[in-house]
Design a protein around this motif. Structure first.
Motif, PDB file in Angstrom:
ATOM      1  N   THR A   1      75.806  41.031  64.220  1.00 14.05           N
ATOM      2  CA  THR A   1      77.261  40.872  64.181  1.00 14.05           C
ATOM      3  C   THR A   1      77.983  42.145  64.601  1.00 14.05           C
ATOM      4  O   THR A   1      79.202  42.163  64.697  1.00 14.05           O
ATOM      5  N   LYS A   2      77.209  43.230  64.835  1.00 12.95           N
ATOM      6  CA  LYS A   2      77.755  44.519  65.248  1.00 12.95           C
ATOM      7  C   LYS A   2      78.695  45.103  64.199  1.00 12.95           C
ATOM      8  O   LYS A   2      79.709  45.714  64.520  1.00 12.95           O
ATOM      9  N   GLU A   3      78.348  44.906  62.939  1.00 14.30           N
ATOM     10  CA  GLU A   3      79.133  45.455  61.835  1.00 14.30           C
ATOM     11  C   GLU A   3      78.502  46.734  61.295  1.00 14.30           C
ATOM     12  O   GLU A   3      77.287  46.861  61.232  1.00 14.30           O
ATOM     13  N   ARG A   4      79.364  47.664  60.876  1.00 11.42           N
ATOM     14  CA  ARG A   4      78.967  48.799  60.051  1.00 11.42           C
ATOM     15  C   ARG A   4      79.817  48.687  58.787  1.00 11.42           C
ATOM     16  O   ARG A   4      81.036  48.833  58.855  1.00 11.42           O
ATOM     17  N   ALA A   5      79.204  48.383  57.676  1.00  4.52           N
ATOM     18  CA  ALA A   5      79.957  48.115  56.447  1.00  4.52           C
ATOM     19  C   ALA A   5      79.650  49.155  55.377  1.00  4.52           C
ATOM     20  O   ALA A   5      78.497  49.506  55.155  1.00  4.52           O
ATOM     21  N   THR A   6      80.702  49.638  54.732  1.00  2.00           N
ATOM     22  CA  THR A   6      80.580  50.630  53.674  1.00  2.00           C
ATOM     23  C   THR A   6      81.237  50.113  52.406  1.00  2.00           C
ATOM     24  O   THR A   6      82.385  49.649  52.439  1.00  2.00           O
ATOM     25  N   ILE A   7      80.512  50.157  51.302  1.00  2.00           N
ATOM     26  CA  ILE A   7      81.078  49.769  50.020  1.00  2.00           C
ATOM     27  C   ILE A   7      81.948  50.920  49.512  1.00  2.00           C
ATOM     28  O   ILE A   7      81.448  51.988  49.168  1.00  2.00           O
ATOM     29  N   LEU A   8      83.268  50.701  49.477  1.00  3.08           N
ATOM     30  CA  LEU A   8      84.186  51.727  48.986  1.00  3.08           C
ATOM     31  C   LEU A   8      84.312  51.672  47.467  1.00  3.08           C
ATOM     32  O   LEU A   8      84.384  52.706  46.804  1.00  3.08           O
ATOM     33  N   LYS A   9      84.357  50.451  46.933  1.00  9.14           N
ATOM     34  CA  LYS A   9      84.408  50.239  45.484  1.00  9.14           C
ATOM     35  C   LYS A   9      83.534  49.037  45.137  1.00  9.14           C
ATOM     36  O   LYS A   9      83.692  47.963  45.707  1.00  9.14           O
ATOM     37  N   THR A  10      82.618  49.229  44.214  1.00  8.80           N
ATOM     38  CA  THR A  10      81.784  48.115  43.783  1.00  8.80           C
ATOM     39  C   THR A  10      82.472  47.358  42.655  1.00  8.80           C
ATOM     40  O   THR A  10      83.415  47.849  42.024  1.00  8.80           O
ATOM     41  N   SER A  11      81.968  46.170  42.383  1.00  8.31           N
ATOM     42  CA  SER A  11      82.484  45.382  41.266  1.00  8.31           C
ATOM     43  C   SER A  11      82.304  46.136  39.951  1.00  8.31           C
ATOM     44  O   SER A  11      83.175  46.117  39.075  1.00  8.31           O
ATOM     45  N   ALA A  12      81.175  46.828  39.813  1.00 14.32           N
ATOM     46  CA  ALA A  12      80.914  47.593  38.588  1.00 14.32           C
ATOM     47  C   ALA A  12      81.929  48.717  38.407  1.00 14.32           C
ATOM     48  O   ALA A  12      82.368  49.005  37.291  1.00 14.32           O
ATOM     49  N   GLN A  13      82.326  49.333  39.508  1.00 12.11           N
ATOM     50  CA  GLN A  13      83.285  50.441  39.432  1.00 12.11           C
ATOM     51  C   GLN A  13      84.685  49.975  39.046  1.00 12.11           C
ATOM     52  O   GLN A  13      85.474  50.749  38.515  1.00 12.11           O
ATOM     53  N   THR A  14      85.014  48.720  39.344  1.00  9.53           N
ATOM     54  CA  THR A  14      86.355  48.197  39.056  1.00  9.53           C
ATOM     55  C   THR A  14      86.364  47.264  37.854  1.00  9.53           C
ATOM     56  O   THR A  14      87.308  46.501  37.671  1.00  9.53           O
ATOM     57  N   ASP A  15      85.287  47.317  37.053  1.00 12.78           N
ATOM     58  CA  ASP A  15      85.174  46.438  35.877  1.00 12.78           C
ATOM     59  C   ASP A  15      85.310  44.966  36.255  1.00 12.78           C
ATOM     60  O   ASP A  15      85.911  44.174  35.522  1.00 12.78           O
ATOM     61  N   GLY A  16      84.785  44.631  37.418  1.00  9.91           N
ATOM     62  CA  GLY A  16      84.778  43.232  37.841  1.00  9.91           C
ATOM     63  C   GLY A  16      86.057  42.758  38.505  1.00  9.91           C
ATOM     64  O   GLY A  16      86.163  41.582  38.861  1.00  9.91           O
ATOM     65  N   ALA A  17      87.040  43.651  38.686  1.00  3.19           N
ATOM     66  CA  ALA A  17      88.323  43.237  39.256  1.00  3.19           C
ATOM     67  C   ALA A  17      88.202  42.901  40.742  1.00  3.19           C
ATOM     68  O   ALA A  17      88.765  41.910  41.217  1.00  3.19           O
ATOM     69  N   PHE A  18      87.475  43.731  41.495  1.00  4.50           N
ATOM     70  CA  PHE A  18      87.337  43.483  42.926  1.00  4.50           C
ATOM     71  C   PHE A  18      86.180  44.292  43.502  1.00  4.50           C
ATOM     72  O   PHE A  18      85.697  45.253  42.896  1.00  4.50           O
ATOM     73  N   THR A  19      85.759  43.889  44.689  1.00  5.93           N
ATOM     74  CA  THR A  19      84.826  44.646  45.527  1.00  5.93           C
ATOM     75  C   THR A  19      85.604  45.029  46.785  1.00  5.93           C
ATOM     76  O   THR A  19      86.315  44.196  47.351  1.00  5.93           O
ATOM     77  N   TYR A  20      85.471  46.285  47.212  1.00  7.52           N
ATOM     78  CA  TYR A  20      86.265  46.782  48.339  1.00  7.52           C
ATOM     79  C   TYR A  20      85.321  47.313  49.409  1.00  7.52           C
ATOM     80  O   TYR A  20      84.503  48.208  49.149  1.00  7.52           O
ATOM     81  N   ILE A  21      85.420  46.763  50.609  1.00  7.98           N
ATOM     82  CA  ILE A  21      84.490  47.069  51.692  1.00  7.98           C
ATOM     83  C   ILE A  21      85.247  47.509  52.940  1.00  7.98           C
ATOM     84  O   ILE A  21      86.285  46.934  53.278  1.00  7.98           O
ATOM     85  N   GLU A  22      84.720  48.519  53.618  1.00  9.05           N
ATOM     86  CA  GLU A  22      85.277  48.917  54.915  1.00  9.05           C
ATOM     87  C   GLU A  22      84.281  48.554  56.005  1.00  9.05           C
ATOM     88  O   GLU A  22      83.087  48.834  55.884  1.00  9.05           O
ATOM     89  N   VAL A  23      84.782  47.938  57.058  1.00  6.67           N
ATOM     90  CA  VAL A  23      83.922  47.444  58.131  1.00  6.67           C
ATOM     91  C   VAL A  23      84.363  47.991  59.479  1.00  6.67           C
ATOM     92  O   VAL A  23      85.551  47.981  59.807  1.00  6.67           O
ATOM     93  N   GLU A  24      83.398  48.500  60.242  1.00 13.36           N
ATOM     94  CA  GLU A  24      83.640  48.858  61.642  1.00 13.36           C
ATOM     95  C   GLU A  24      82.993  47.796  62.496  1.00 13.36           C
ATOM     96  O   GLU A  24      81.798  47.520  62.372  1.00 13.36           O
TER      97      GLU A  24
END
Length: 218
Positions: free
Chosen positions: A46-69
């Motif tokens: 898919t030609k993606e480079r994905a970085t986890i900026l915030k995991t679910s564990a880090q946000t107490d389950g509120a969200f997962t935050y990902i940056e994609v190139e």
């Protein structure tokens, strides 16, 4: 960003082994919080480079935050999610989003949230790389595992071509469960109960643990 030795020692000095054990158990053996925050994963199909900026564990389950190139021509197939919304936010360049049959072009400063169940896909419509962020709500430890394992399998040449379906059928079923990636087709809907039974079997046979240790825990 890998955990340093002093960070690991600090963690164990603040939490008992019992708490740590239950954390792992309750989070489906999801160790992304410790091993993968800030780590970049590459999907050559898919030609993606994905970085986890915030995991679910880090946000107490509120969200997962990902940056994609995403490179020109990169993108994913049409699908939907049953258990989380997906918000797209371009950082560099124009992001294409297919939503319920309509084509949307997002520029930096704009956001678009895809509700649960809605068919969608993202893609790069331009001739240069783009960067965008995706916010999954609520947090999705399973999707974090899904991304690490799928990108790992693709990079290792263990999937079928552009469809990215693992050679091992049990791995394919596990990834479907982790990623909450659904296909809007009659066949998929009719076969879904069988898939859930096979997922339970894959766990009993130890395939889930193998996938976790190979691509998630490392």
């Amino acid at each position: 960003m890998e955990c340093k030795n002093n960070q690991t020692i600090s963690f164990f000095s603040k939490a008992s082994i019992t708490i740590y054990y239950h954390f792992i158990k309750e989070n489906h053996i999801n160790l992304f919080y410790f091993y993968s925050m800030g780590h970049t994963y590459i999907n050559p199909i898919t030609k993606e480079r994905a970085t986890i900026l915030k995991t679910s564990a880090q946000t107490d389950g509120a969200f997962t935050y990902i940056e994609v190139e995403l490179q020109p021509g990169g993108g994913n197939p049409i699908h939907y999610h049953q258990y989380f919304t997906e918000q797209f936010e371009p950082i560099e360049g124009t992001l294409g989003v297919h939503h319920l049959g309509k084509e949307i072009r997002l520029k930096p400063g704009q956001i678009f949230k895809v509700p649960v169940i809605d068919n969608h896909r993202f893609y790069n419509p331009s001739d240069r790389p783009i960067v965008f962020r995706a916010k999954l709500e609520p947090g999705q430890p399973g999707f974090e595992n899904f991304m690490a394992a799928l990108f790992g399998l693709v990079s290792d040449g263990k999937t079928f071509g552009t469809n990215q379906i693992p050679f091992n059928p049990f791995y394919a079923i596990i990834l479907l469960k982790w990623g909450d990636t659904q296909v809007d087709s009659l066949f998929f809907k009719l076969f879904k109960p069988v898939l859930m039974m096979l997922y339970t079997l894959s766990r009993k046979l130890g395939y889930e643990k193998k996938l976790l240790h190979k691509y998630v825990i490392g």
